[in-house]
Design a protein around this motif. Structure first.
Motif, PDB file in Angstrom:
ATOM      1  N   UNK A 150       0.820  -1.206   0.000  1.00  0.00           N
ATOM      2  CA  UNK A 150       0.000   0.000   0.000  1.00  0.00           C
ATOM      3  C   UNK A 150       0.858   1.263   0.000  1.00  0.00           C
ATOM      4  N   UNK A 151       0.256   2.363  -0.416  1.00  0.00           N
ATOM      5  CA  UNK A 151       0.875   3.685  -0.426  1.00  0.00           C
ATOM      6  C   UNK A 151       2.151   3.716  -1.266  1.00  0.00           C
ATOM      7  N   UNK A 152       2.004   3.310  -2.529  1.00  0.00           N
ATOM      8  CA  UNK A 152       3.088   3.431  -3.496  1.00  0.00           C
ATOM      9  C   UNK A 152       2.541   4.096  -4.755  1.00  0.00           C
ATOM     10  N   UNK A 153       3.231   3.926  -5.861  1.00  0.00           N
ATOM     11  CA  UNK A 153       2.836   4.591  -7.107  1.00  0.00           C
ATOM     12  C   UNK A 153       2.540   3.579  -8.209  1.00  0.00           C
ATOM     13  N   UNK A 154       2.103   2.387  -7.822  1.00  0.00           N
ATOM     14  CA  UNK A 154       1.807   1.354  -8.813  1.00  0.00           C
ATOM     15  C   UNK A 154       0.634   1.754  -9.687  1.00  0.00           C
ATOM     16  N   UNK A 155       0.724   1.445 -10.973  1.00  0.00           N
ATOM     17  CA  UNK A 155      -0.402   1.648 -11.885  1.00  0.00           C
ATOM     18  C   UNK A 155      -0.989   0.321 -12.360  1.00  0.00           C
ATOM     19  N   UNK A 156      -0.286  -0.785 -12.105  1.00  0.00           N
ATOM     20  CA  UNK A 156      -0.773  -2.120 -12.441  1.00  0.00           C
ATOM     21  C   UNK A 156      -0.400  -3.086 -11.327  1.00  0.00           C
ATOM     22  N   UNK A 157      -1.046  -4.230 -11.322  1.00  0.00           N
ATOM     23  CA  UNK A 157      -0.700  -5.276 -10.364  1.00  0.00           C
ATOM     24  C   UNK A 157       0.638  -5.879 -10.783  1.00  0.00           C
ATOM     25  N   UNK A 158       1.600  -6.038  -9.874  1.00  0.00           N
ATOM     26  CA  UNK A 158       2.877  -6.662 -10.243  1.00  0.00           C
ATOM     27  C   UNK A 158       2.663  -8.057 -10.811  1.00  0.00           C
ATOM     28  N   UNK A 159       3.497  -8.420 -11.755  1.00  0.00           N
ATOM     29  CA  UNK A 159       3.380  -9.721 -12.416  1.00  0.00           C
ATOM     30  C   UNK A 159       4.107 -10.805 -11.630  1.00  0.00           C
ATOM     31  N   UNK A 160       3.690 -12.054 -11.881  1.00  0.00           N
ATOM     32  CA  UNK A 160       4.353 -13.238 -11.312  1.00  0.00           C
ATOM     33  C   UNK A 160       4.411 -13.204  -9.789  1.00  0.00           C
ATOM     34  N   UNK A 161       3.312 -12.839  -9.166  1.00  0.00           N
ATOM     35  CA  UNK A 161       3.253 -12.904  -7.708  1.00  0.00           C
ATOM     36  C   UNK A 161       3.314 -14.359  -7.273  1.00  0.00           C
ATOM     37  N   UNK A 162       3.916 -14.662  -6.125  1.00  0.00           N
ATOM     38  CA  UNK A 162       4.028 -16.060  -5.675  1.00  0.00           C
ATOM     39  C   UNK A 162       2.660 -16.709  -5.512  1.00  0.00           C
ATOM     40  N   UNK A 163       2.523 -17.929  -5.962  1.00  0.00           N
ATOM     41  CA  UNK A 163       1.251 -18.632  -5.817  1.00  0.00           C
ATOM     42  C   UNK A 163       0.954 -18.981  -4.363  1.00  0.00           C
ATOM     43  N   UNK A 164       1.954 -18.863  -3.503  1.00  0.00           N
ATOM     44  CA  UNK A 164       1.762 -19.134  -2.073  1.00  0.00           C
ATOM     45  C   UNK A 164       1.093 -17.961  -1.350  1.00  0.00           C
ATOM     46  N   UNK A 165       0.958 -16.819  -2.017  1.00  0.00           N
ATOM     47  CA  UNK A 165       0.463 -15.598  -1.388  1.00  0.00           C
ATOM     48  C   UNK A 165      -0.970 -15.783  -0.901  1.00  0.00           C
ATOM     49  N   UNK A 166      -1.237 -15.372   0.342  1.00  0.00           N
ATOM     50  CA  UNK A 166      -2.587 -15.441   0.880  1.00  0.00           C
ATOM     51  C   UNK A 166      -3.112 -14.072   1.305  1.00  0.00           C
ATOM     52  N   UNK A 167      -2.238 -13.085   1.390  1.00  0.00           N
ATOM     53  CA  UNK A 167      -2.688 -11.749   1.788  1.00  0.00           C
ATOM     54  C   UNK A 167      -1.930 -10.701   0.994  1.00  0.00           C
ATOM     55  N   UNK A 168      -2.684  -9.872   0.274  1.00  0.00           N
ATOM     56  CA  UNK A 168      -2.101  -8.826  -0.558  1.00  0.00           C
ATOM     57  C   UNK A 168      -2.827  -7.521  -0.297  1.00  0.00           C
ATOM     58  N   UNK A 169      -2.082  -6.495   0.019  1.00  0.00           N
ATOM     59  CA  UNK A 169      -2.662  -5.171   0.252  1.00  0.00           C
ATOM     60  C   UNK A 169      -2.017  -4.180  -0.713  1.00  0.00           C
ATOM     61  N   UNK A 170      -2.822  -3.630  -1.587  1.00  0.00           N
ATOM     62  CA  UNK A 170      -2.291  -2.703  -2.593  1.00  0.00           C
ATOM     63  C   UNK A 170      -3.134  -1.436  -2.646  1.00  0.00           C
ATOM     64  N   UNK A 171      -3.780  -1.082  -1.532  1.00  0.00           N
ATOM     65  CA  UNK A 171      -4.575   0.128  -1.526  1.00  0.00           C
ATOM     66  C   UNK A 171      -3.675   1.369  -1.539  1.00  0.00           C
ATOM     67  N   UNK A 172      -4.265   2.480  -1.917  1.00  0.00           N
ATOM     68  CA  UNK A 172      -3.572   3.766  -2.017  1.00  0.00           C
ATOM     69  C   UNK A 172      -2.374   3.685  -2.958  1.00  0.00           C
ATOM     70  N   UNK A 173      -2.641   3.217  -4.176  1.00  0.00           N
ATOM     71  CA  UNK A 173      -1.693   3.275  -5.274  1.00  0.00           C
ATOM     72  C   UNK A 173      -2.321   4.087  -6.399  1.00  0.00           C
ATOM     73  N   UNK A 174      -1.840   3.920  -7.605  1.00  0.00           N
ATOM     74  CA  UNK A 174      -2.383   4.649  -8.751  1.00  0.00           C
ATOM     75  C   UNK A 174      -2.864   3.680  -9.833  1.00  0.00           C
ATOM     76  N   UNK A 175      -3.458   2.582  -9.385  1.00  0.00           N
ATOM     77  CA  UNK A 175      -3.990   1.606 -10.327  1.00  0.00           C
ATOM     78  C   UNK A 175      -5.129   2.259 -11.092  1.00  0.00           C
ATOM     79  N   UNK A 176      -5.014   2.251 -12.401  1.00  0.00           N
ATOM     80  CA  UNK A 176      -5.935   2.998 -13.244  1.00  0.00           C
ATOM     81  C   UNK A 176      -6.951   2.088 -13.923  1.00  0.00           C
ATOM     82  N   UNK A 177      -8.129   2.662 -14.160  1.00  0.00           N
ATOM     83  CA  UNK A 177      -9.111   1.965 -14.967  1.00  0.00           C
ATOM     84  C   UNK A 177      -8.893   2.341 -16.423  1.00  0.00           C
ATOM     85  N   UNK A 178      -9.399   1.510 -17.316  1.00  0.00           N
ATOM     86  CA  UNK A 178      -9.276   1.745 -18.749  1.00  0.00           C
ATOM     87  C   UNK A 178     -10.670   1.894 -19.317  1.00  0.00           C
ATOM     88  N   UNK A 179     -10.909   2.942 -20.062  1.00  0.00           N
ATOM     89  CA  UNK A 179     -12.235   3.210 -20.600  1.00  0.00           C
ATOM     90  C   UNK A 179     -12.723   2.046 -21.450  1.00  0.00           C
TER      91      UNK A 179
END
Length: 358
Positions: A150-179
């Motif tokens: 959270x609280x970074x400048x990401x515009x997309x979800x990072x690729x190749x996240x570990x399949x073991x991941x059970x908790x991900x928090x990416x709020x307060x970034x700059x992930x954009x919607x596409x028209x």
């Protein structure tokens, strides 16, 4: 291993201390805080619980290791927060289980930043300036279960996240919607397959300007929090994929309508947060949700409550009673609501009306 995910008929103006402030549910964990008040006994207990339930196996007996300059290393925890770092430090001990890099100035994650950290369980990158992540950054982290971004400048979800991941928090970034033409409500802003292979239990994506509920998130989710976005409606099949949810947070959006039948997929739901939206009526389908116990509907535009808005007709249909319904901050007059509307509430103090101010 599953994470330890944790966690109103009052016909007067008094407020309930155990529900105030009635904000959207937000699970708070170890990595959400700076470690100023950190107690080493707490992390010892956490590590013992995690190792007992993980599939990592025995850790090798570490040889002499060097703690990165300025960091604190103890009990396989490496704390490098608040150091003004501009990149991930080198020489992180290979047996590290928790790595705290929050509150720095890191702008980019490179391919080899976490090379060799095969036992890493939790990683906090909260409150940096990260806008670029190499596609192979997280490849070495085959056992990581918690990632706080959270609280970074990401515009997309990072690729190749570990399949073991059970908790991900990416709020307060700059992930954009596409028209998407004239129908932006369906757009989630994520590329198809962004979460492919992940078995997350907890996910929070807030302040990302989402205009609709994402439809391609992991179906393993127990908690989904999409607060502080721009979601305008919940449509019929938006939640079809998320049948394992216990908690759903949609507070602080622009939701005017929840299509009839859209909540029917959430048969295991315990908590529903729809506060601070633009609803004009109680969503349909609540009486059929057998395990629902907490509903936040405060600060909407609801002007009436019907006899069957919350409780089913007949006995034996609802497995658990409500222990929290918040309706304050709505133009509904509590004296016009029939007491029987809350016949399936455990206690009269569990319903909160309060005052409405225009």
């Amino acid at each position: 291993m599953s994470p330890h995910c944790s966690l109103l008929l009052l016909l007067c103006v008094s407020l309930l201390p155990h529900l105030l402030p009635a904000l959207p549910f937000e699970q708070r964990g170890f990595w959400d805080f700076a470690m100023d008040n950190f107690d080493s006994s707490d992390i010892t207990t956490m590590m013992r619980d995690e190792e007992e339930g993980s599939a990592i196996g025995e850790l090798p007996i570490p040889g002499p290791s060097i703690c990165p300059f300025g960091c604190h290393c103890r009990l396989r925890v490496v704390q490098c927060s608040d150091l003004g770092l501009t990149e991930v430090p080198k020489n992180i001990p290979s047996d590290t289980k928790f790595l705290d890099l929050q509150n720095n100035r890191i702008r980019e994650l490179k391919e080899d930043d976490f090379k060799g950290l095969t036992h890493l369980y939790g990683l906090s990158l909260r409150n940096n300036q990260i806008s670029k992540v190499h596609p192979r950054t997280f490849v070495p982290l085959k056992h990581m279960q918690k990632l706080y971004f959270s609280k970074n400048l990401l515009t997309t979800i990072p690729r190749n996240l570990p399949t073991s991941l059970v908790e991900l928090r990416i709020h307060e970034n700059r992930i954009r919607t596409v028209s998407m033409g004239a129908n932006p409500i369906h757009n989630s802003g994520f590329e198809p397959g962004a979460f492919k292979g992940l078995k997350l239990n907890y996910l929070r994506i807030s302040e990302a300007k989402l205009t609709g509920v994402p439809k391609d998130l992991p179906e393993s989710l127990n908690e989904l929090h999409l607060d502080h976005n721009q979601i305008q409606a919940v449509e019929l099949e938006d939640l079809k994929r998320y049948k394992n949810l216990y908690r759903l947070g949609l507070g602080f959006n622009h939701i005017r309508n929840i299509e009839n039948g859209s909540l029917s997929y959430l048969q295991l739901l315990r908590e529903l947060h729809l506060d601070n939206n633009r609803l004009t009526r109680v969503p349909r389908g609540l009486p059929e949700m057998k395990y629902l116990q907490v509903v936040y509907l405060h600060s909407n535009h609801i002007d009436r409550v019907g006899m069957d808005d919350f409780c089913p007709r007949g006995f034996g249909m609802k497995r658990t009673f409500y222990n929290g319904i918040s309706l304050f901050g709505n133009p509904v007059n509590y004296w016009e609501v029939q007491p029987a509307a809350f016949r399936c509430v455990s206690d009269r103090l569990a319903v909160q009306f309060g005052n409405y101010k225009k």
